[in-house]
Design a protein around this motif. Structure first.
Motif, mmCIF file in Angstrom:
data_model
loop_
_atom_site.group_PDB
_atom_site.id
_atom_site.type_symbol
_atom_site.label_atom_id
_atom_site.label_comp_id
_atom_site.label_asym_id
_atom_site.label_seq_id
_atom_site.Cartn_x
_atom_site.Cartn_y
_atom_site.Cartn_z
ATOM 1 N N LEU A 167 0.794 -1.869 5.382
ATOM 2 C CA LEU A 167 1.304 -1.504 3.921
ATOM 3 C C LEU A 167 0.139 -0.625 3.258
ATOM 4 O O LEU A 167 -1.082 -1.226 3.153
ATOM 5 C CB LEU A 167 1.490 -2.807 3.201
ATOM 6 N N ASP A 168 0.387 0.427 2.996
ATOM 7 C CA ASP A 168 -0.665 1.380 2.386
ATOM 8 C C ASP A 168 0.004 1.957 0.974
ATOM 9 O O ASP A 168 0.948 2.351 0.885
ATOM 10 C CB ASP A 168 -0.844 2.603 3.356
ATOM 11 N N GLY A 191 -3.761 -5.229 2.914
ATOM 12 C CA GLY A 191 -5.279 -5.058 2.801
ATOM 13 C C GLY A 191 -5.776 -5.664 1.811
ATOM 14 O O GLY A 191 -5.199 -6.115 1.060
ATOM 15 N N ALA A 192 -7.174 -5.398 1.847
ATOM 16 C CA ALA A 192 -8.163 -6.088 0.872
ATOM 17 C C ALA A 192 -7.905 -5.357 -0.494
ATOM 18 O O ALA A 192 -7.505 -4.314 -0.695
ATOM 19 C CB ALA A 192 -9.706 -5.893 1.285
ATOM 20 N N GLU A 193 -8.291 -6.253 -1.504
ATOM 21 C CA GLU A 193 -7.958 -6.116 -2.916
ATOM 22 C C GLU A 193 -8.855 -4.600 -3.271
ATOM 23 O O GLU A 193 -7.918 -3.720 -3.935
ATOM 24 C CB GLU A 193 -8.864 -6.952 -3.694
ATOM 25 N N ARG A 194 -9.858 -4.194 -2.860
ATOM 26 C CA ARG A 194 -10.626 -3.202 -3.358
ATOM 27 C C ARG A 194 -10.367 -2.035 -2.375
ATOM 28 O O ARG A 194 -10.117 -0.803 -2.345
ATOM 29 C CB ARG A 194 -11.955 -3.365 -3.630
ATOM 30 N N GLY A 196 -8.426 -1.973 0.468
ATOM 31 C CA GLY A 196 -7.268 -1.823 1.317
ATOM 32 C C GLY A 196 -7.333 -1.887 2.871
ATOM 33 O O GLY A 196 -8.454 -2.804 3.262
ATOM 34 N N ILE A 211 5.298 1.145 -0.820
ATOM 35 C CA ILE A 211 6.312 0.567 -1.762
ATOM 36 C C ILE A 211 6.165 1.643 -2.860
ATOM 37 O O ILE A 211 5.136 1.821 -3.480
ATOM 38 C CB ILE A 211 5.952 -0.829 -2.178
ATOM 39 N N LEU A 218 -0.447 -1.815 -6.107
ATOM 40 C CA LEU A 218 0.083 -3.279 -6.627
ATOM 41 C C LEU A 218 -1.277 -4.255 -6.053
ATOM 42 O O LEU A 218 -1.874 -4.203 -5.389
ATOM 43 C CB LEU A 218 1.154 -3.565 -5.929
HETATM 44 C C1 LIG Z 1 -4.818 -3.396 -4.512
HETATM 45 S S1 LIG Z 1 -4.401 -2.640 -2.859
HETATM 46 C C2 LIG Z 1 -5.774 -1.819 -2.388
HETATM 47 C C3 LIG Z 1 -5.915 -0.730 -3.125
HETATM 48 C C4 LIG Z 1 -6.953 0.107 -2.363
HETATM 49 N N1 LIG Z 1 -7.684 0.801 -3.452
HETATM 50 C C5 LIG Z 1 -6.471 1.031 -1.400
HETATM 51 O O1 LIG Z 1 -6.583 2.356 -1.650
HETATM 52 O O2 LIG Z 1 -5.635 0.925 -0.589
HETATM 53 C C6 LIG Z 1 -4.344 -4.235 -1.882
HETATM 54 C C7 LIG Z 1 -3.305 -3.947 -0.568
HETATM 55 O O3 LIG Z 1 -1.861 -4.240 -1.290
HETATM 56 C C8 LIG Z 1 -1.085 -3.368 -0.613
HETATM 57 N N2 LIG Z 1 -0.441 -2.290 -1.457
HETATM 58 C C9 LIG Z 1 -0.622 -2.236 -2.683
HETATM 59 N N3 LIG Z 1 0.022 -1.513 -3.390
HETATM 60 C C10 LIG Z 1 0.947 -1.145 -2.390
HETATM 61 C C11 LIG Z 1 2.042 -0.097 -2.207
HETATM 62 N N4 LIG Z 1 2.496 0.524 -3.417
HETATM 63 N N5 LIG Z 1 2.712 -0.082 -1.242
HETATM 64 C C12 LIG Z 1 2.179 -0.517 -0.139
HETATM 65 N N6 LIG Z 1 1.398 -1.516 -0.052
HETATM 66 C C13 LIG Z 1 0.557 -1.502 -1.074
HETATM 67 C C14 LIG Z 1 -1.906 -2.799 0.896
HETATM 68 O O4 LIG Z 1 -1.588 -3.298 1.890
HETATM 69 C C15 LIG Z 1 -3.152 -2.478 0.178
HETATM 70 O O5 LIG Z 1 -4.258 -2.608 0.999
#
Ligand SMILES: C[S@@+](CC[C@H](N)C(=O)[O-])C[C@H]1O[C@@H](n2cnc3c(N)ncnc32)[C@H](O)[C@@H]1O
Length: 248
Positions: A167-168, A191-194, A196, A211, A218
């Protein structure tokens, strides 16, 4: 006999379990509150020790409420807590698994467990640098799911069940399109909060999916929840397990 002193040795041992090092060393953890203990009971988890507030009429060794409050990790204190042995599966299992990479917030780990249970995931795999699912905040956030969903610790590059879907928040195919093509077990990678997911984890995954959203990203647990929903909303095609918690 009622325990009245907060310096009681048994209570000191419980307090130690609020620290990860002590949990890892002893392989035990604490759950607090009648609802969590009831969830554990319903799923056949036998506590190593069980304590209750003196005069509460609950099961367990009676402890003076002040002394019990002194070991509680809940801001409001507790009327019941119990110590359990941790359970770890030797490997993550499908047909539906969630893999967490670097999820450091225990509230997020607990929330993922709660969603994994809700959507029938068969296991949650904890990769490098994840918060301890048996820590007090994670246990509380899981709302009892920590007793229901098998947990496995996995290293970098571990084999995960079925089609692996990274999930990216910025790349990949729309998740709905990936879900529509699935015809067997799958693992969602979060992935991780900051930071990913690391590039190497994304590169090693079978698919990369996002997504569609209108903002940057998210919260990790929210993304896992939406993705679990997407993969299971068609019950005929959904990879899932049914290990529902009995309703109280
Ligand atoms: C807060 S997000 C990480 C944000 C980070 N700055 C990045 O660029 O990936 C944490 C994780 O939630 C998932 N995630 C968050 N939003 C997403 C989205 N719109 N689609 C798919 N995965 C999402 C991803 O696995 C991501 O690594």
């Amino acid at each position: 006999m009622t325990i009245t002193s907060p310096h009681n040795e048994r209570l000191k041992e419980i307090r130690k379990l609020s620290r990860r090092r002590a949990r890892d060393a002893g392989g035990r953890f604490v759950a607090e509150g009648e609802d969590l203990l009831a969830a554990a009971d319903a799923l056949g988890w036998e506590p190593v020790e069980r304590y209750c507030a003196a005069g509460s009429g609950l099961a367990g060794v009676e402890v003076a409420p002040d002394a019990l409050g002194a070991v509680s990790q809940l801001g409001s204190g507790t009327r019941a807590l119990a110590v359990y042995e941790q359970r770890w599966a030797s490997a993550p299992v499908g047909p539906l698994c969630v893999y967490l990479h670097g999820i450091a917030d225990p509230g997020n780990v607990g929330a993922v467990l709660r969603s994994a249970l809700a959507f029938g995931a068969a296991s949650v795999a904890l990769g490098p640098d994840c918060a301890d699912p048996y820590g007090p905040k994670a246990v509380r956030a899981s709302m009892g799911a920590v007793f229901a969903v098998p947990l496995a610790r996995v290293g970098e590059g571990a084999t995960l069940p079925g089609t692996t879907i990274a999930l990216d928040s910025h790349a990949g195919e729309p998740l709905a399109a990936v879900a529509a093509q699935l015809d067997g077990p799958a693992t969602l990678l979060v992935g991780a909060e900051r930071a990913g997911l690391p590039d190497a984890v994304i590169a090693a995954a079978d698919r990369t999916a996002w997504i569609p959203i209108r903002s940057e990203s998210l919260n990790a647990a929210m993304a896992a929840t939406v993705a679990l929903y997407e993969l299971t909303r068609d019950p005929r095609a959904a990879p899932g397990a049914d290990h529902r918690m009995p309703t109280p």
